[in-house]
Design a protein around this motif. Structure first.
Motif, PDB file in Angstrom:
ATOM      1  N   GLY A  43      34.582  32.249  54.246  1.00 34.94           N
ATOM      2  CA  GLY A  43      33.670  31.304  53.624  1.00 34.94           C
ATOM      3  C   GLY A  43      34.008  29.897  54.061  1.00 34.94           C
ATOM      4  O   GLY A  43      35.121  29.619  54.530  1.00 34.94           O
ATOM      5  N   GLY A  44      33.051  28.991  53.907  1.00 33.82           N
ATOM      6  CA  GLY A  44      33.249  27.619  54.321  1.00 33.82           C
ATOM      7  C   GLY A  44      34.193  26.860  53.415  1.00 33.82           C
ATOM      8  O   GLY A  44      34.618  27.347  52.361  1.00 33.82           O
ATOM      9  N   SER A  45      34.531  25.634  53.820  1.00 36.26           N
ATOM     10  CA  SER A  45      35.389  24.775  53.015  1.00 36.26           C
ATOM     11  C   SER A  45      34.730  24.503  51.665  1.00 36.26           C
ATOM     12  O   SER A  45      33.550  24.178  51.594  1.00 36.26           O
ATOM     13  CB  SER A  45      35.628  23.456  53.767  1.00 36.26           C
ATOM     14  N   GLY A  46      35.498  24.646  50.596  1.00 35.51           N
ATOM     15  CA  GLY A  46      34.967  24.397  49.262  1.00 35.51           C
ATOM     16  C   GLY A  46      34.195  25.558  48.666  1.00 35.51           C
ATOM     17  O   GLY A  46      33.607  25.427  47.584  1.00 35.51           O
ATOM     18  N   ALA A  47      34.206  26.709  49.346  1.00 37.33           N
ATOM     19  CA  ALA A  47      33.442  27.862  48.851  1.00 37.33           C
ATOM     20  C   ALA A  47      34.101  28.524  47.642  1.00 37.33           C
ATOM     21  O   ALA A  47      33.449  29.264  46.908  1.00 37.33           O
ATOM     22  CB  ALA A  47      33.265  28.893  49.969  1.00 37.33           C
ATOM     23  N   GLY A  48      35.399  28.269  47.450  1.00 41.41           N
ATOM     24  CA  GLY A  48      36.099  28.844  46.307  1.00 41.41           C
ATOM     25  C   GLY A  48      37.132  29.891  46.665  1.00 41.41           C
ATOM     26  O   GLY A  48      37.623  30.603  45.782  1.00 41.41           O
ATOM     27  N   LYS A  49      37.497  29.993  47.938  1.00 38.85           N
ATOM     28  CA  LYS A  49      38.426  31.042  48.373  1.00 38.85           C
ATOM     29  C   LYS A  49      39.809  30.880  47.735  1.00 38.85           C
ATOM     30  O   LYS A  49      40.344  31.822  47.152  1.00 38.85           O
ATOM     31  CB  LYS A  49      38.535  31.040  49.902  1.00 38.85           C
ATOM     32  N   SER A  50      40.385  29.692  47.868  1.00 40.73           N
ATOM     33  CA  SER A  50      41.711  29.458  47.284  1.00 40.73           C
ATOM     34  C   SER A  50      41.660  29.562  45.766  1.00 40.73           C
ATOM     35  O   SER A  50      42.587  30.087  45.137  1.00 40.73           O
ATOM     36  CB  SER A  50      42.237  28.078  47.698  1.00 40.73           C
ATOM     37  N   LEU A  51      40.597  29.066  45.187  1.00 43.88           N
ATOM     38  CA  LEU A  51      40.434  29.146  43.739  1.00 43.88           C
ATOM     39  C   LEU A  51      40.402  30.593  43.267  1.00 43.88           C
ATOM     40  O   LEU A  51      40.991  30.938  42.231  1.00 43.88           O
ATOM     41  CB  LEU A  51      39.154  28.421  43.322  1.00 43.88           C
ATOM     42  N   GLN A 221      29.732  29.014  47.515  1.00 41.33           N
ATOM     43  CA  GLN A 221      29.467  28.290  46.274  1.00 41.33           C
ATOM     44  C   GLN A 221      30.007  29.026  45.047  1.00 41.33           C
ATOM     45  O   GLN A 221      29.337  29.129  44.016  1.00 41.33           O
ATOM     46  CB  GLN A 221      27.971  28.013  46.125  1.00 41.33           C
ATOM     47  N   GLY A 222      31.242  29.526  45.180  1.00 38.48           N
ATOM     48  CA  GLY A 222      31.896  30.145  44.041  1.00 38.48           C
ATOM     49  C   GLY A 222      31.463  31.544  43.714  1.00 38.48           C
ATOM     50  O   GLY A 222      31.849  32.111  42.689  1.00 38.48           O
ATOM     51  N   ARG A 223      30.661  32.141  44.591  1.00 32.42           N
ATOM     52  CA  ARG A 223      30.185  33.507  44.375  1.00 32.42           C
ATOM     53  C   ARG A 223      30.636  34.407  45.511  1.00 32.42           C
ATOM     54  O   ARG A 223      30.744  33.971  46.649  1.00 32.42           O
ATOM     55  CB  ARG A 223      28.677  33.523  44.201  1.00 32.42           C
ATOM     56  N   LEU A 224      30.888  35.655  45.172  1.00 31.48           N
ATOM     57  CA  LEU A 224      31.489  36.596  46.106  1.00 31.48           C
ATOM     58  C   LEU A 224      30.507  37.666  46.531  1.00 31.48           C
ATOM     59  O   LEU A 224      29.811  38.246  45.704  1.00 31.48           O
ATOM     60  CB  LEU A 224      32.709  37.262  45.443  1.00 31.48           C
ATOM     61  N   THR A 225      30.469  37.912  47.852  1.00 29.33           N
ATOM     62  CA  THR A 225      29.693  39.015  48.402  1.00 29.33           C
ATOM     63  C   THR A 225      30.658  39.957  49.081  1.00 29.33           C
ATOM     64  O   THR A 225      31.461  39.560  49.931  1.00 29.33           O
ATOM     65  CB  THR A 225      28.653  38.528  49.434  1.00 29.33           C
ATOM     66  N   ILE A 226      30.595  41.241  48.720  1.00 27.10           N
ATOM     67  CA  ILE A 226      31.454  42.250  49.308  1.00 27.10           C
ATOM     68  C   ILE A 226      30.668  43.042  50.332  1.00 27.10           C
ATOM     69  O   ILE A 226      29.717  43.760  49.975  1.00 27.10           O
ATOM     70  CB  ILE A 226      32.043  43.172  48.216  1.00 27.10           C
ATOM     71  N   ALA A 227      31.042  42.902  51.600  1.00 28.31           N
ATOM     72  CA  ALA A 227      30.293  43.547  52.684  1.00 28.31           C
ATOM     73  C   ALA A 227      30.608  45.029  52.760  1.00 28.31           C
ATOM     74  O   ALA A 227      31.666  45.477  52.339  1.00 28.31           O
ATOM     75  CB  ALA A 227      30.627  42.871  54.007  1.00 28.31           C
TER      76      ALA A 227
END
Length: 227
Positions: A43-51, A221-227
């Protein structure tokens, strides 16, 4: 041995609002980590990965969320014990002072790891896999390169035999040689017990994601998609 039917970790209704009254910074209906999962988180910067990784380890206090660790409600489990099994590896780890060996041994002084002992043999075996010898253990923490510091932090984590590793861009600032060393250490740790271990690896490198993962998660944007 963990029952393969029971996920290592399940999280439902995860929500993190932060200090904003706007939409949540993290909002995930459900996720599950199974033994054997090698997950690349993209995900892009600020997408919420580290969070997300910090929320999984409860380093961020979430506003909502049901956490089930190996079939048990996390609220009924000692948090330090949980964090010794689900370890978050920061991109810029704090290693303390002294030598590499001092840093590796320091964690065994914690009450949570009572009964566990530092094994130089285990560490030496991992170092041998990546072409380093025991002289590395005597290097001063303050003199380590970024890659050497990341290797030290990873060794310090995996010597505790965690079940889940959360790797937050561990090779983002490293050269190809050190990146390969990190990948090999993780692969060796995982291969020791694929039926009871898993990891999430944050990476922006498609080639690396293909090498290290068998599942893809994407954040936006803080939401997760599982491929």
């Amino acid at each position: 041995m963990t029952n393969p039917v029971t996920p290592l970790l399940t999280i439902k209704g995860l929500q993190f609002n932060g200090n904003t009254a706007a939409k949540p910074l993290l909002e995930i209906l459900s996720l599950s980590i199974q033994a054997g999962d090698r997950i690349s988180l993209q995900g892009g910067s600020g997408a919420g990965k580290s969070l997300l990784l910090r929320s999984i380890t409860q380093l961020e206090k979430v506003d909502k969320g049901e956490f089930i660790w190996k079939g048990k409600d996390l609220q009924k489990i000692d948090m330090p014990l949980y964090r010794s099994h689900v370890i978050y590896l920061h991109q810029l780890p704090a290693l303390g002072a002294g030598s590499v060996a001092d840093s590796l041994q320091q964690v065994f002084k914690l009450k949570t790891h009572k009964g566990k002992q530092y094994s130089e043999l285990i560490i030496t075996n991992f170092l041998t896999e990546i072409g380093l010898n025991t002289a590395f253990l005597q290097k001063n923490i303050q003199n380590l390169s970024g890659g050497e510091a990341q290797i030290t932090a990873l060794l310090r984590a995996i010597q505790l035999q965690p079940e889940i590793l959360l790797l937050d861009e561990p090779t983002a600032a490293l050269d190809a040689e050190k990146s390969a060393a990190i990948e090999k250490i993780v692969a060796c740790w995982f291969a020791e017990a694929t039926d009871s271990r898993a990891y999430i690896w944050v990476t922006h490198n498609p080639a690396q994601a293909a090498r290290v993962s068998n599942k893809v998660w994407k954040m936006e944007q803080g939401r997760l998609t599982i491929a």
